[in-house]
Design a protein around this motif. Structure first.
Motif, PDB file in Angstrom:
ATOM      1  N   LEU A 169      -3.192  27.555  -9.618  1.00 42.75           N
ATOM      2  CA  LEU A 169      -2.144  27.460 -10.335  1.00 42.75           C
ATOM      3  C   LEU A 169      -0.537  26.856  -9.703  1.00 42.75           C
ATOM      4  CD1 LEU A 169      -2.075  31.325  -9.957  1.00 42.75           C
ATOM      5  CD2 LEU A 169      -1.962  30.225 -12.253  1.00 42.75           C
ATOM      6  N   GLU A 170       0.456  26.174 -10.745  1.00 41.48           N
ATOM      7  CA  GLU A 170       1.309  25.965  -9.962  1.00 41.48           C
ATOM      8  C   GLU A 170       1.929  26.519  -9.075  1.00 41.48           C
ATOM      9  OE1 GLU A 170       3.907  24.462 -12.788  1.00 41.48           O
ATOM     10  OE2 GLU A 170       2.462  22.990 -14.188  1.00 41.48           O
ATOM     11  N   HIS A 171       2.802  26.237  -7.655  1.00 42.04           N
ATOM     12  CA  HIS A 171       3.727  26.989  -7.316  1.00 42.04           C
ATOM     13  C   HIS A 171       4.940  28.458  -7.754  1.00 42.04           C
ATOM     14  CE1 HIS A 171       2.277  24.550  -3.002  1.00 42.04           C
ATOM     15  NE2 HIS A 171       1.307  24.889  -4.269  1.00 42.04           N
ATOM     16  N   MET A 221       0.512  -1.388  -0.223  1.00 48.82           N
ATOM     17  CA  MET A 221      -0.118   0.191   0.052  1.00 48.82           C
ATOM     18  C   MET A 221       0.181   0.431  -0.095  1.00 48.82           C
ATOM     19  SD  MET A 221      -3.319   0.716   2.873  1.00 48.82           S
ATOM     20  CE  MET A 221      -2.844   2.824   3.572  1.00 48.82           C
ATOM     21  N   SER A 222       0.881   1.872  -1.193  1.00 50.44           N
ATOM     22  CA  SER A 222       1.170   3.161  -1.123  1.00 50.44           C
ATOM     23  C   SER A 222       0.649   4.401   0.122  1.00 50.44           C
ATOM     24  CB  SER A 222       1.171   4.259  -2.083  1.00 50.44           C
ATOM     25  OG  SER A 222       2.309   4.560  -2.547  1.00 50.44           O
ATOM     26  N   LEU A 223       1.878   4.617   0.871  1.00 52.82           N
ATOM     27  CA  LEU A 223       2.065   6.019   1.200  1.00 52.82           C
ATOM     28  C   LEU A 223       1.362   7.744   0.725  1.00 52.82           C
ATOM     29  CD1 LEU A 223       3.784   5.320   4.563  1.00 52.82           C
ATOM     30  CD2 LEU A 223       1.019   4.703   4.366  1.00 52.82           C
ATOM     31  N   ALA A 224       2.152   7.614  -0.441  1.00 54.42           N
ATOM     32  CA  ALA A 224       2.010   8.578  -1.384  1.00 54.42           C
ATOM     33  C   ALA A 224       0.023   9.073  -1.177  1.00 54.42           C
ATOM     34  CB  ALA A 224       2.304   8.567  -2.755  1.00 54.42           C
ATOM     35  N   HIS A 225       0.380  10.935  -1.451  1.00 57.39           N
ATOM     36  CA  HIS A 225      -0.930  11.332  -1.785  1.00 57.39           C
ATOM     37  C   HIS A 225      -1.651  11.001  -3.166  1.00 57.39           C
ATOM     38  CE1 HIS A 225      -3.883  14.468  -2.281  1.00 57.39           C
ATOM     39  NE2 HIS A 225      -3.797  14.517  -0.542  1.00 57.39           N
ATOM     40  N   PRO A 226      -2.794  10.649  -3.200  1.00 60.75           N
ATOM     41  CA  PRO A 226      -2.888   9.816  -4.591  1.00 60.75           C
ATOM     42  C   PRO A 226      -4.038  10.730  -5.519  1.00 60.75           C
ATOM     43  CG  PRO A 226      -4.851   9.631  -3.118  1.00 60.75           C
ATOM     44  CD  PRO A 226      -3.902  10.381  -2.161  1.00 60.75           C
ATOM     45  N   HIS A 227      -3.489  12.497  -4.692  1.00 56.83           N
ATOM     46  CA  HIS A 227      -4.313  13.672  -5.876  1.00 56.83           C
ATOM     47  C   HIS A 227      -2.647  15.028  -6.127  1.00 56.83           C
ATOM     48  CE1 HIS A 227      -8.150  12.561  -5.928  1.00 56.83           C
ATOM     49  NE2 HIS A 227      -8.179  12.572  -4.346  1.00 56.83           N
ATOM     50  N   ARG A 228      -1.144  14.544  -5.427  1.00 55.11           N
ATOM     51  CA  ARG A 228      -0.365  15.326  -5.480  1.00 55.11           C
ATOM     52  C   ARG A 228       0.139  15.354  -6.793  1.00 55.11           C
ATOM     53  NH1 ARG A 228       3.527  14.361  -0.324  1.00 55.11           N
ATOM     54  NH2 ARG A 228       1.703  15.687   0.473  1.00 55.11           N
ATOM     55  N   ARG A 229       0.246  16.411  -7.072  1.00 53.65           N
ATOM     56  CA  ARG A 229       1.196  16.580  -8.566  1.00 53.65           C
ATOM     57  C   ARG A 229       2.635  16.871  -8.333  1.00 53.65           C
ATOM     58  NH1 ARG A 229      -2.649  19.589 -12.642  1.00 53.65           N
ATOM     59  NH2 ARG A 229      -0.955  19.868 -13.540  1.00 53.65           N
ATOM     60  N   HIS A 230       2.579  17.088 -10.022  1.00 56.45           N
ATOM     61  CA  HIS A 230       4.306  17.542  -9.432  1.00 56.45           C
ATOM     62  C   HIS A 230       4.806  18.084 -10.556  1.00 56.45           C
ATOM     63  CE1 HIS A 230       5.891  15.801  -5.994  1.00 56.45           C
ATOM     64  NE2 HIS A 230       4.370  14.712  -6.145  1.00 56.45           N
ATOM     65  N   PRO A 231       4.564  19.245 -10.898  1.00 53.20           N
ATOM     66  CA  PRO A 231       5.148  20.310  -9.457  1.00 53.20           C
ATOM     67  C   PRO A 231       4.260  21.051  -9.173  1.00 53.20           C
ATOM     68  CG  PRO A 231       5.274  22.078 -11.653  1.00 53.20           C
ATOM     69  CD  PRO A 231       5.192  19.933 -12.077  1.00 53.20           C
ATOM     70  N   ALA A 232       4.382  21.293  -7.658  1.00 57.58           N
ATOM     71  CA  ALA A 232       3.759  22.060  -6.496  1.00 57.58           C
ATOM     72  C   ALA A 232       2.760  22.566  -7.115  1.00 57.58           C
ATOM     73  CB  ALA A 232       3.989  22.394  -5.201  1.00 57.58           C
ATOM     74  N   TYR A 233       1.277  22.711  -6.520  1.00 56.78           N
ATOM     75  CA  TYR A 233       0.343  22.980  -7.493  1.00 56.78           C
ATOM     76  C   TYR A 233      -0.812  23.577  -6.499  1.00 56.78           C
ATOM     77  CZ  TYR A 233      -3.545  23.257 -10.833  1.00 56.78           C
ATOM     78  OH  TYR A 233      -4.545  23.493 -11.908  1.00 56.78           O
ATOM     79  N   CYS A 234      -1.422  24.689  -6.695  1.00 54.44           N
ATOM     80  CA  CYS A 234      -2.198  24.978  -5.462  1.00 54.44           C
ATOM     81  C   CYS A 234      -3.596  25.062  -6.153  1.00 54.44           C
ATOM     82  CB  CYS A 234      -2.467  26.700  -5.457  1.00 54.44           C
ATOM     83  SG  CYS A 234      -3.933  27.416  -4.435  1.00 54.44           S
ATOM     84  N   TYR A 235      -4.765  23.691  -5.748  1.00 52.00           N
ATOM     85  CA  TYR A 235      -5.797  23.549  -6.291  1.00 52.00           C
ATOM     86  C   TYR A 235      -7.077  24.454  -6.523  1.00 52.00           C
ATOM     87  CZ  TYR A 235      -3.694  18.910  -6.514  1.00 52.00           C
ATOM     88  OH  TYR A 235      -3.462  17.736  -7.295  1.00 52.00           O
TER      89      TYR A 235
END
Length: 70
Positions: free
Chosen positions: A19-21, A1-15
């Motif tokens: 906008l990307e950071h 089981m992965s502990l990674a956030h399923p919605h995390r985006r790279h590059p960092a993003y403000c939902y």
């Protein structure tokens, strides 16, 4: 089981502002504002969830463009 956030985006993003950071950082560098005001103006979002406030504050500090709120 992965502990990674399923919605995390790279590059960092403000939902909230969609906008990307990096884009928010660029706006702050071009038009420096105190942090709370910068979030209102540069993120252009009336109802923020707050998830990216800490990462953006740290990014601004790392890039020497953080301005404390009065």
């Amino acid at each position: 089981m992965s502990l990674a956030h399923p919605h995390r985006r790279h590059p960092a993003y403000c939902y909230c502002s969609e906008l990307e950071h990096a884009q928010i950082l660029k706006r702050q560098q071009q038009d420096p504002l105190p942090f709370a005001e910068a979030m209102r103006v540069h993120c252009q979002s009336g109802s923020r969830c707050g998830r990216c406030l800490w990462p953006l504050e740290q990014l601004f500090r790392q890039q020497s463009c953080y301005i404390a709120d009065p």
